[in-house]
Structures are given as structure tokens and as C-alpha cells.
Design a protein around this motif. Structure first.
Motif, PDB file in Angstrom:
ATOM      1  N   ASP A 179       8.857 -16.057  -5.071  1.00  0.00           N
ATOM      2  CA  ASP A 179       8.874 -14.644  -5.443  1.00  0.00           C
ATOM      3  C   ASP A 179       9.910 -13.832  -4.678  1.00  0.00           C
ATOM      4  N   ILE A 180      10.751 -14.490  -3.863  1.00  0.00           N
ATOM      5  CA  ILE A 180      11.712 -13.777  -3.023  1.00  0.00           C
ATOM      6  C   ILE A 180      13.007 -13.502  -3.793  1.00  0.00           C
ATOM      7  N   ASP A 181      13.491 -12.277  -3.697  1.00  0.00           N
ATOM      8  CA  ASP A 181      14.783 -11.906  -4.266  1.00  0.00           C
ATOM      9  C   ASP A 181      15.852 -12.220  -3.220  1.00  0.00           C
ATOM     10  N   TRP A 182      16.416 -13.436  -3.302  1.00  0.00           N
ATOM     11  CA  TRP A 182      17.359 -13.882  -2.280  1.00  0.00           C
ATOM     12  C   TRP A 182      18.654 -13.096  -2.306  1.00  0.00           C
ATOM     13  N   CYS A 183      19.025 -12.600  -3.466  1.00  0.00           N
ATOM     14  CA  CYS A 183      20.247 -11.792  -3.550  1.00  0.00           C
ATOM     15  C   CYS A 183      20.095 -10.524  -2.708  1.00  0.00           C
ATOM     16  N   LEU A 184      18.938  -9.868  -2.827  1.00  0.00           N
ATOM     17  CA  LEU A 184      18.683  -8.667  -2.032  1.00  0.00           C
ATOM     18  C   LEU A 184      18.523  -9.009  -0.555  1.00  0.00           C
ATOM     19  N   TYR A 185      17.903 -10.151  -0.273  1.00  0.00           N
ATOM     20  CA  TYR A 185      17.671 -10.552   1.116  1.00  0.00           C
ATOM     21  C   TYR A 185      18.983 -10.729   1.876  1.00  0.00           C
ATOM     22  N   LYS A 186      20.054 -11.128   1.171  1.00  0.00           N
ATOM     23  CA  LYS A 186      21.345 -11.329   1.824  1.00  0.00           C
ATOM     24  C   LYS A 186      21.908 -10.050   2.429  1.00  0.00           C
ATOM     25  N   TYR A 187      21.423  -8.888   1.962  1.00  0.00           N
ATOM     26  CA  TYR A 187      21.900  -7.613   2.515  1.00  0.00           C
ATOM     27  C   TYR A 187      21.206  -7.256   3.828  1.00  0.00           C
ATOM     28  N   ARG A 188      20.341  -8.160   4.315  1.00  0.00           N
ATOM     29  CA  ARG A 188      19.630  -7.877   5.553  1.00  0.00           C
ATOM     30  C   ARG A 188      20.574  -7.745   6.747  1.00  0.00           C
ATOM     31  N   HIS A 189      21.808  -8.187   6.563  1.00  0.00           N
ATOM     32  CA  HIS A 189      22.781  -8.052   7.652  1.00  0.00           C
ATOM     33  C   HIS A 189      23.043  -6.583   7.992  1.00  0.00           C
TER      34      HIS A 189
ATOM     35  N   SER B 100       0.829  -1.222   0.000  1.00  0.00           N
ATOM     36  CA  SER B 100       0.000   0.000   0.000  1.00  0.00           C
ATOM     37  C   SER B 100       0.854   1.258   0.000  1.00  0.00           C
ATOM     38  N   LYS B 101       2.131   1.108   0.389  1.00  0.00           N
ATOM     39  CA  LYS B 101       3.071   2.233   0.359  1.00  0.00           C
ATOM     40  C   LYS B 101       3.909   2.224  -0.928  1.00  0.00           C
ATOM     41  N   LYS B 102       3.443   1.447  -1.915  1.00  0.00           N
ATOM     42  CA  LYS B 102       4.091   1.371  -3.228  1.00  0.00           C
ATOM     43  C   LYS B 102       5.495   0.758  -3.144  1.00  0.00           C
ATOM     44  N   ALA B 103       5.709  -0.117  -2.174  1.00  0.00           N
ATOM     45  CA  ALA B 103       6.993  -0.798  -2.041  1.00  0.00           C
ATOM     46  C   ALA B 103       6.795  -2.297  -2.231  1.00  0.00           C
ATOM     47  N   ARG B 104       7.876  -2.990  -2.490  1.00  0.00           N
ATOM     48  CA  ARG B 104       7.810  -4.440  -2.654  1.00  0.00           C
ATOM     49  C   ARG B 104       8.356  -5.112  -1.395  1.00  0.00           C
ATOM     50  N   PRO B 105       7.571  -5.990  -0.762  1.00  0.00           N
ATOM     51  CA  PRO B 105       8.068  -6.688   0.433  1.00  0.00           C
ATOM     52  C   PRO B 105       8.984  -7.846   0.069  1.00  0.00           C
ATOM     53  N   ILE B 106      10.112  -7.947   0.758  1.00  0.00           N
ATOM     54  CA  ILE B 106      11.016  -9.094   0.627  1.00  0.00           C
ATOM     55  C   ILE B 106      11.042  -9.771   1.995  1.00  0.00           C
ATOM     56  N   ILE B 107      10.070 -10.640   2.235  1.00  0.00           N
ATOM     57  CA  ILE B 107       9.919 -11.314   3.525  1.00  0.00           C
ATOM     58  C   ILE B 107       9.709 -12.808   3.266  1.00  0.00           C
ATOM     59  N   PRO B 108      10.673 -13.642   3.591  1.00  0.00           N
ATOM     60  CA  PRO B 108      10.505 -15.090   3.367  1.00  0.00           C
ATOM     61  C   PRO B 108       9.347 -15.652   4.190  1.00  0.00           C
ATOM     62  N   ARG B 109       8.676 -16.628   3.611  1.00  0.00           N
ATOM     63  CA  ARG B 109       7.599 -17.303   4.338  1.00  0.00           C
ATOM     64  C   ARG B 109       8.176 -18.455   5.155  1.00  0.00           C
ATOM     65  N   LYS B 110       7.438 -18.846   6.163  1.00  0.00           N
ATOM     66  CA  LYS B 110       7.889 -19.923   7.030  1.00  0.00           C
ATOM     67  C   LYS B 110       7.962 -21.235   6.249  1.00  0.00           C
ATOM     68  N   ARG B 111       8.714 -22.182   6.789  1.00  0.00           N
ATOM     69  CA  ARG B 111       8.993 -23.423   6.064  1.00  0.00           C
ATOM     70  C   ARG B 111       7.740 -24.249   5.804  1.00  0.00           C
ATOM     71  N   ASN B 112       6.716 -24.094   6.646  1.00  0.00           N
ATOM     72  CA  ASN B 112       5.486 -24.874   6.459  1.00  0.00           C
ATOM     73  C   ASN B 112       4.466 -24.149   5.578  1.00  0.00           C
ATOM     74  N   SER B 113       4.880 -23.043   4.961  1.00  0.00           N
ATOM     75  CA  SER B 113       3.969 -22.288   4.103  1.00  0.00           C
ATOM     76  C   SER B 113       3.665 -23.064   2.822  1.00  0.00           C
ATOM     77  N   LYS B 114       2.398 -23.028   2.393  1.00  0.00           N
ATOM     78  CA  LYS B 114       1.993 -23.696   1.158  1.00  0.00           C
ATOM     79  C   LYS B 114       2.244 -22.817  -0.069  1.00  0.00           C
ATOM     80  N   VAL B 115       2.492 -21.523   0.155  1.00  0.00           N
ATOM     81  CA  VAL B 115       2.718 -20.592  -0.958  1.00  0.00           C
ATOM     82  C   VAL B 115       4.142 -20.723  -1.486  1.00  0.00           C
ATOM     83  N   GLY B 116       5.094 -20.885  -0.556  1.00  0.00           N
ATOM     84  CA  GLY B 116       6.490 -20.995  -0.970  1.00  0.00           C
ATOM     85  C   GLY B 116       7.155 -19.642  -1.128  1.00  0.00           C
ATOM     86  N   ASN B 117       8.434 -19.671  -1.511  1.00  0.00           N
ATOM     87  CA  ASN B 117       9.230 -18.443  -1.604  1.00  0.00           C
ATOM     88  C   ASN B 117       9.766 -18.194  -3.015  1.00  0.00           C
TER      89      ASN B 117
END
Length: 253
Positions: free
Chosen positions: A199-209, A180-197
Motif C-alpha cells: 500500500d506504499i506510494d514509493w514515488c511519493l516516498y522518494k521525496y522524503r529527502h 485520525s487527522k484525515k491524512a494518509r500515512p506513507i511509512i514503510p514497514r520493516k522487512r520482517n513485517s507480515k503485512v508487507g508494503n
């Protein structure tokens, strides 16, 4: 003379910003007082143990409390963060132990102190920009889950292209709010999620450090790593001051 933290360059920047608030007068003793506040933040000592070379401890505390009450230290942080790079924003939370002397404030509020496994604790919910510099934070009791405070934190953050967080923020409500703020969320889903991941940009996620690194830098100050302030307002001002020190080398205003 105890070790000080402010170079002439840094103090020139700080006093200019403080005078621009219109709520601080240019007094010669301000630099020494500011160094006394920074000394206490760095070593985590009681105010009474601030060395006399910085001035009378009670005068230093009264000045800190007044600046905190007026929001001047928070205004310094807001002014310094104007150079924010908002392509990416990273959010996370970190618990700090509240010292026994932090309890017992004579107020009706909980002062952002709660009960968790570690006893009395406070949680810092922090947002950083693409360079890992702090841009916003909120305080809650330590028992508050990261996801419970996420929307309040994200609402205060400026608009960005991406908002990155860990699995603790796995919630469709949070993702929808980010969109709703015109941004894209990069939030991995839990391992038991049926949707899966898929759509996740793992390269960008690595910068979470970067947000973890920011916490590590802030907690180098002992009055941040352990909370001694009774009032949430004063602890937030101490945290804002630590954020200012991260921004000062970058500010050219």
C-alpha cells in the motif's frame, strides 16, 4: 567589520514582524543586535567572543535571552510559516552533540539533553512541508527514539493530505493517529513485517529527502549542529531563528 547576514529587504520583513508581536519596541540598535545573534548562531562562538562591532556582547546575550523567554523568536517563525503547502508533510529526527558547556543548567528539567552512544546529545524532531520548509519541531534528549516523539510532533503539525516518514516510525499506533487527522500515512514497514508494503506510494516516498535537506541547511549553522545553550528554551529559539532564515525569501507579507 565581520560578515553580516541581513539585507535591507530581510531586515524590513523581520522588524515588521517583531513590531507586530507588540512586545518589541522599534530601536535603532536592534538590527546590529540581531546581526550579533546571527553571527553567534553561524560560527558557534561563545557569547563573549561576539565582535564588538555588533555591540557589547553581554547586551546582545541579554536581548537574545529576553526575546527567547518572551517567545518572540518563536513567534517570528510561526508568522513566517503561514504560507505552508500542506499537501505533503515529512517528518524525521536528527541528533546533535551537546557541548560540555551545555550541561549543568540550574533547573529541575533535563533541558532536552540525554545520554546516548555519543554522550550528551539532543534530538531535533522536525516536520517540513511539500517544499521542504520547516513547519514544526520539538526537542528531546538524544536517547529518545523517533517513534516515541512522533505522535507529539504530528499532533502539533497542521492537517495535511499525506504524512511521510521512514521505517523508524513503523507503528500501527502512529498510522492510526495520522488517519485520525484525515491524512494518509506513507511509512514503510520493516522487512520482517507480515503485512508487507503493497500500500506504499514509493514515488511519493522518494521525496522524503526534503526533510533531510532541511536538516542539512539548518546544521550549516554551527550553533545548531553543536548545542552550546544550557537551556532548551534558548536552543529552541536559535533553531527557530535558523528556520526563519529559510522562510524569509519566501515571505511576501
Amino acid at each position: 567589520m565581520p560578515r553580516t547576514m541581513l539585507t535591507d529587504e530581510y531586515w524590513t520583513k523581520l522588524i515588521r514582524l517583531m513590531l507586530n508581536t507588540g512586545r518589541v519596541y522599534d530601536k535603532p540598535e536592534h538590527r546590529n543586535t540581531f546581526e550579533g545573534i546571527l553571527y553567534r548562531m553561524r560560527v558557534g562562538c561563545p557569547w563573549r567572543d561576539v565582535p564588538e562591532s555588533f555591540g557589547d556582547w553581554s547586551a546582545i546575550y541579554r536581548r537574545f535571552h529576553l526575546w527567547s523567554k518572551k517567545g518572540i523568536l518563536m513567534q517570528l517563525f510561526i508568522a513566517l510559516r503561514q504560507g505552508t503547502d500542506l499537501e505533503w508533510e515529512f517528518i524525521d529526527g536528527s541528533i546533535v552533540k551537546a557541548h560540555q558547556h551545555a550541561a549543568g543548567a540550574c533547573t529541575k528539567d533535563d533541558e532536552a539533553i540525554g545520554k546516548s552512544r555519543g554522550g550528551n546529545t539532543t534530538k531535533i524532531h522536525l516536520g517540513v512541508d511539500s517544499y521542504g520548509l520547516p513547519i514544526e519541531f520539538i526537542l528531546t534528549g538524544g536517547e529518545v527514539h523517533d517513534s516515541k516523539a512522533a505522535i507529539e510532533l504530528i499532533e502539533k503539525l497542521p492537517d495535511a493530505d499525506y504524512v511521510i516518514a521512514d521505517r523508524g516510525y513503523d507503528s500501527e499506533k502512529i498510522r492510526e493517529f495520522i488517519r485520525s487527522k484525515k491524512a494518509r500515512p506513507i511509512i514503510p514497514r520493516k522487512r520482517n513485517s507480515k503485512v508487507g508494503n503493497g500500500d506504499i506510494d514509493w514515488c511519493l516516498y522518494k521525496y522524503r529527502h526534503l526533510v533531510e535537506n532541511a536538516f542539512a541547511r539548518l546544521k550549516q549553522y554551527r550553533a545548531i549542529a553543536t548545542r552550546y545553550d544550557k537551556l532548551a528554551q534558548n536552543y529552541a529559539s536559535t533553531l527557530a531563528l535558523a528556520c526563519c532564515l529559510m522562510w524569509l525569501p519566501m515571505w511576501c507579507g
